[in-house]
Design an enzyme around this catalytic site. Structure first.
Site, PDB file in Angstrom:
ATOM      1  CE  LYS A   1       4.041   7.480   2.597  1.00  0.00           C
ATOM      2  NZ  LYS A   1       4.207   6.974   1.216  1.00  0.00           N
TER       3      LYS A   1
ATOM      4  CD1 TRP B   1      -3.080  -1.320   0.670  1.00  0.00           C
ATOM      5  CD2 TRP B   1      -1.534  -2.499   1.801  1.00  0.00           C
ATOM      6  NE1 TRP B   1      -3.582  -2.577   0.860  1.00  0.00           N
ATOM      7  CE2 TRP B   1      -2.665  -3.327   1.549  1.00  0.00           C
ATOM      8  CE3 TRP B   1      -0.445  -3.032   2.479  1.00  0.00           C
ATOM      9  CZ2 TRP B   1      -2.716  -4.658   1.976  1.00  0.00           C
ATOM     10  CZ3 TRP B   1      -0.508  -4.350   2.894  1.00  0.00           C
ATOM     11  CH2 TRP B   1      -1.622  -5.150   2.653  1.00  0.00           C
ATOM     12  CG  ASP B   2       3.769   4.298  -1.530  1.00  0.00           C
ATOM     13  OD1 ASP B   2       4.868   4.170  -0.957  1.00  0.00           O
ATOM     14  OD2 ASP B   2       3.512   5.258  -2.281  1.00  0.00           O
ATOM     15  CE1 TYR B   3      -1.232   3.245   3.544  1.00  0.00           C
ATOM     16  CE2 TYR B   3      -1.536   1.062   4.483  1.00  0.00           C
ATOM     17  CZ  TYR B   3      -2.064   2.200   3.910  1.00  0.00           C
ATOM     18  OH  TYR B   3      -3.433   2.302   3.700  1.00  0.00           O
TER      19      TYR B   3
END
Length: 784
Positions: A484, A455-457
């Site tokens: 994030k 999730w691009d965290y």
């Protein structure tokens, strides 16, 4: 009357049409019958029939009951549901006098006028309320002054991104108070001549060392300024043009070292009188680490080759812009610790996320943390490269000089949204806090915040070291990390064990074909979450019922299973978004009051995996394919490409309900939110990208970070509107603001020099606003 009837009928037809779509998707049944009532009402109003008035107000009463049932007495959710309907209702009530049937019925005419006046008063009251901040948590209680706080212990220069090595970003100055902050005025202004366009953004917080300020610009130019007058002492231009990083130019911070001091741990003895005893270091978009004399701005010849070290060495093939050390180096134990941003979602074969330490005197490599070569801290052999596509560190690390540890906040191995090809080492270290021995680079412990991150965290902010209250009258050496996801993790910095409770929770696992998904994820339940709650249709928002309806239809059309909805080949909701709630700005801790202060953003995104054959056939040649958080990205060498976008109403307004950005204070004694309020107005923004020019404090997405001072004042300038603000740390009240020439995305610099306290802002323009600038502005109280 006919025009009004047509408007009502068209509005009702649109509501009925959209309402039918929503019902077919399993959504609210309100819009369809309400729209039909409006449609019939509009038809009758066109014929000047009194029945049209009764039908409209029947619909309005039903709408009010439904709105209160869904939203309670929350102001902005009610405005979206009832505001336009109430305005139309006022016009309908006022038009009763024009209906022939009402001419012979004075009571009806008077009632129509009375209702029109009542609705007008309601609209005026709503207009007044709209200019009040949104309080998600009203202030309650007062801070407890820390009994062990000693103001004299913390008077230092601003030597790094978080002010002091621990990153607490607390300014221990008391000259500017809650009472006199209103008297701040511009002390000096400096123009750099470097404007941030395209992928450039000015996110710099300058350093302040004694009587000099050191600032950098998006193209990595360095300026040394007199801290009292703003006059230029020297400037250095590394000649970095946008071609080196066409989509992402930033320079968040510089590093400073006085190598003549014993505590610097310099590898060689440096003469105090040497012009390069005190040094400024910068990392550049063209992959250079440069050492300059803090006194003259000239390159230090003993560092690397004529003051430069190439960061491209052993990085293998590097496309311009695919590796960029945007956050700057950190000085620790005689070394410069350097990470770098690796462009998201381009390929499985991107530059390494290696973190390196270079000798601060000579520039020679001291150690490298490369997870593909565990335990090997030397450079790879000639002709070989660091392990490709490993988790990078694009935020700023933090050093604990007492423990001799450096803490790395890591991101993902590329690409971010598909991870079936990732190694076990990548899965272990992604989205984690990694503790290394600062002298040797050997790994000590790892604490992960998202498992197998799809999730691009990335961890976006500098870890903060703070001795937190333990609830028993003592303190515990904590590391505080924002994410994030809106989680705040507080762990023991000695061993990586949670201080505030963390629990594993089950999450959805039905990912895309070929992917693997972690069945659980870690939630920091011992600290407050700073985020929009789990989404529901009822939480969709719009300025009018029609664009709210459009947002509801979008929500029902998208795949959403709550947090960690896995990426899929159908459109799915990414919430919290990859922009994060909290981002690189990080936190500030008021040491005196034990309050943690943090800003956030609240926006919803959607994504979709595109099977490779379809991607190649329809999108590979599109000029929309490329780097960035939104848009279309290739994820080369995986089964999928990816498209992402914001979830917006037809008017270009976020579909989640306000506020879209907040400021929060957390009492570290209770670990509870002390207050939480909207931050920023819509003055420079608005529907359809039209500026409203109205200072309505709806709360807008924020960047940069806050700075707390010992006098209980918090300074912040990272809003979408063009202001520097001061808040009362105890209550969250805005006690002062001053307009800026353009927006700012930086964190303010606060320092004291020659008996005067200064607040300095770098303002280059806010994201999603058109105005750009090159300003460094200092504020101070009038001279006595």
């Amino acid at each position: 009357m006919v025009i009004l009837g047509i408007v009502v009928a068209l509005f009702g037809a649109a509501m009925a049409y959209g309402g039918a779509q929503l019902v077919s998707l399993g959504g609210s049944a309100y819009y369809l019958p309400a729209g039909l009532l409006m449609l019939v009402s509009g038809f009758l109003l066109c014929r000047r029939k009194l029945t049209g008035v009764w039908l409209y107000f029947a619909m309005l009463v039903i709408s009010a009951i439904w709105a209160l049932w869904e939203a309670g007495w929350n102001f902005w959710p009610l405005v979206g549901r009832l505001g336009v309907l109430g305005l139309i209702g006022m016009l309908v009530a006022a038009s009763v006098r024009a209906i022939p049937e009402a001419a012979a019925r004075p009571g009806v005419r008077k009632s129509g006028s009375a209702v029109a006046v009542l609705l007008l008063l309601c609209l005026i009251g709503a207009g007044f309320k709209a200019f009040q901040p949104v309080w998600l948590v009203a202030p309650h209680g007062t801070p407890t002054v820390a009994t062990d706080y000693k103001p004299g212990d913390d008077h230092q220069s601003w030597t790094g991104f978080g002010r002091t090595p621990d990153g607490v970003r607390f300014a221990p100055f008391t000259q500017i108070t809650k009472d006199n902050v209103k008297n701040l005025h511009v002390a000096w202004t400096f123009r750099t001549g470097d404007f941030a366009f395209g992928g450039g953004e000015n996110q710099n917080t300058p350093l302040q060392i004694d009587k000099t300020i050191y600032a950098c610009t998006p193209s990595n130019k360095i300026f040394a300024l007199n801290a009292v007058t703003g006059e230029q002492r020297w400037t250095y231009d590394p000649n970095v043009n946008s071609g080196y990083s066409p989509t992402w130019q930033r320079c968040r911070s510089l590093a400073y070292a006085d190598l003549s001091l014993p505590e610097s741990h310099a590898s060689q003895t440096i003469d105090t009188n040497s012009t390069c005893a005190k040094r400024i270091y910068v990392t550049t978009a063209n992959m250079q680490l440069i050492a300059l004399s803090a006194q003259t701005g000239k390159p230090c010849g003993d560092f690397g080759s004529d003051g430069r070290v190439s960061l491209a060495e052993h990085m293998g093939e590097t496309v311009p812009g695919f590796y960029n050390p945007t956050s700057g180096p950190v000085f620790a134990r005689g070394n410069l610790i350097v990470g770098g941003w690796v462009m998201d979602n381009q390929s499985t074969d991107e530059p390494s996320g290696v973190v390196r330490a270079f000798d601060a005197v000579t520039g020679k490599l001291s150690w490298a943390w490369d997870i593909g070569r565990p335990g090997q801290t030397q450079a790879p052999a000639a002709g070989e490269s660091y392990t490709r596509s490993t988790p990078n560190m694009w935020a700023t690390p933090t050093i604990d000089n007492q423990l001799g540890l450096v803490y790395l906040p890591t991101g993902n191995g590329t690409p971010d949204m598909f991870g079936a090809q990732r190694s076990a080492a990548t899965d272990k270290h992604s989205s984690s806090i990694v503790a290394l021995d600062a002298t040797t680079g050997q790994e000590r412990w790892v604490f992960q915040t998202t498992h197998h991150d799809l999730w691009d965290y990335d961890l976006p902010s500098k870890p903060v070291l703070y001795d937190a209250p333990d609830g028993k009258g003592g303190r515990v050496p904590a590391l505080i990390q924002t994410s994030k996801r809106g989680e705040i993790y507080m762990i023991d910095r000695r061993n990586g064990q949670p201080i505030a409770a963390v629990e594993e929770r089950k999450v959805p696992t039905d990912g895309a074909p070929g992917e693997r998904v972690s069945p659980t994820q870690p939630y920091s339940v011992g600290m407050p979450e700073i985020r929009e709650p789990v989404l529901t249709e009822q939480r969709m928002w719009g300025i009018t019922p029609l664009d709210q309806l459009a947002c509801r239809i979008q929500f029902r059309s998208l795949r959403y299973e709550g947090d960690f909805t896995p990426p899929s080949i159908s459109w799915y909701i990414e919430h919290p978004s990859p922009f994060g709630t909290m981002n690189w700005g990080g936190i500030s801790i008021d040491r005196k009051d034990d309050y943690l202060v943090v800003n956030d953003m609240r926006i919803m995104m959607k994504g979709k995996l595109i099977p490779r054959p379809q991607f190649n056939a329809t999108l590979a040649a599109s000029d929309k394919v490329g780097p960035g958080v939104g848009g279309v990205v290739p994820m080369a060498h995986t089964p999928y490409g990816l498209v992402r976008a914001m979830v917006m109403s037809p008017l270009g307004v976020p579909c989640t309900q306000p506020p879209f950005g907040t400021m929060t204070a957390i009492d570290m004694n209770t670990r509870q939110i002390a207050w939480q309020r909207s931050m920023g107005t819509v003055e420079q923004m608005g529907p359809l990208h039209i500026r409203t020019h109205l200072p309505i404090p709806l709360g807008m997405p924020t960047l940069g970070g806050p700075v707390a001072t010992a006098s209980g004042v918090v300074f912040f300038n990272g809003t979408a509107d063009y202001y520097l603000r001061a808040l009362d740390v105890a209550t969250g009240d805005e006690i002062w603001k001053t307009p800026l020439p353009v927006g700012a995305q930086s964190t303010p610099l606060v320092y004291e020099q020659d008996g005067t306290e200064y607040v300095v802002v770098t303002a280059g323009g806010a994201r999603d606003t058109p105005d750009r600038g090159d300003y460094i502005i200092a504020y101070a109280l009038p001279k006595q």
